[in-house]
Design an enzyme around this catalytic site. Structure first.
Site, PDB file in Angstrom:
ATOM      1  N   CYS A  10       0.841  -1.201   0.000  1.00 17.27           N
ATOM      2  CA  CYS A  10       0.000   0.000   0.000  1.00 17.27           C
ATOM      3  C   CYS A  10       0.880   1.257   0.000  1.00 17.27           C
ATOM      4  CB  CYS A  10      -0.889  -0.012   1.236  1.00 17.27           C
ATOM      5  SG  CYS A  10      -1.814   1.511   1.509  1.00 17.27           S
ATOM      6  N   GLN A  11       0.656   2.127  -0.957  1.00 15.38           N
ATOM      7  CA  GLN A  11       1.438   3.363  -1.075  1.00 15.38           C
ATOM      8  C   GLN A  11       1.330   4.226   0.187  1.00 15.38           C
ATOM      9  OE1 GLN A  11       3.619   4.376  -3.349  1.00 15.38           O
ATOM     10  NE2 GLN A  11       3.946   6.317  -2.311  1.00 15.38           N
TER      11      GLN A  11
END
Length: 113
Positions: A10-11
């Site tokens: 997840c960024q």
């Protein structure tokens, strides 16, 4: 000690981890997809966040849409769903000294470190 519930894919979670690394403080990384939190641990995090279990769920995840959307679930059932499908847990979550934030936006993390 500071804890971050982290999903490396997840960024926003990666940005939260970078924020903690830049702070220079010690912290523990919990990769919650691998180290699935217990129900008691989730309850503790929710207490620190001051929210209900459903407020910690990523409702745009296909798992939620397919299995839970539109159903009236108790808090216990939502906790069970997050344990069964940890991908449903919002991220990143940073916990420090009895307080916690969901790092969306990531600058919210600054308020507890």
């Amino acid at each position: 000690m500071i804890k971050i519930y982290h999903n490396p894919r997840c960024q926003k979670s990666r940005e939260g981890l970078q924020r903690l690394e830049k702070s220079g403080q010690e912290f523990e990384v919990i990769k919650y997809l691998e180290e699935i939190p217990s129900k008691e641990e989730l309850r503790s995090v929710l207490d620190c966040l001051g929210i209900t279990p459903e407020m910690l769920v990523r409702k745009n995840e296909q798992i939620w849409k397919d299995n839970f959307r539109g159903k009236l679930l108790s808090n216990e059932e939502v906790l069970d769903a997050m344990i069964l499908y940890p991908k449903l847990i919002e991220r990143p979550i940073v916990v420090n000294n009895g307080k916690a934030v969901i790092g969306r936006p990531v600058n919210l993390i600054d308020g507890i470190i």
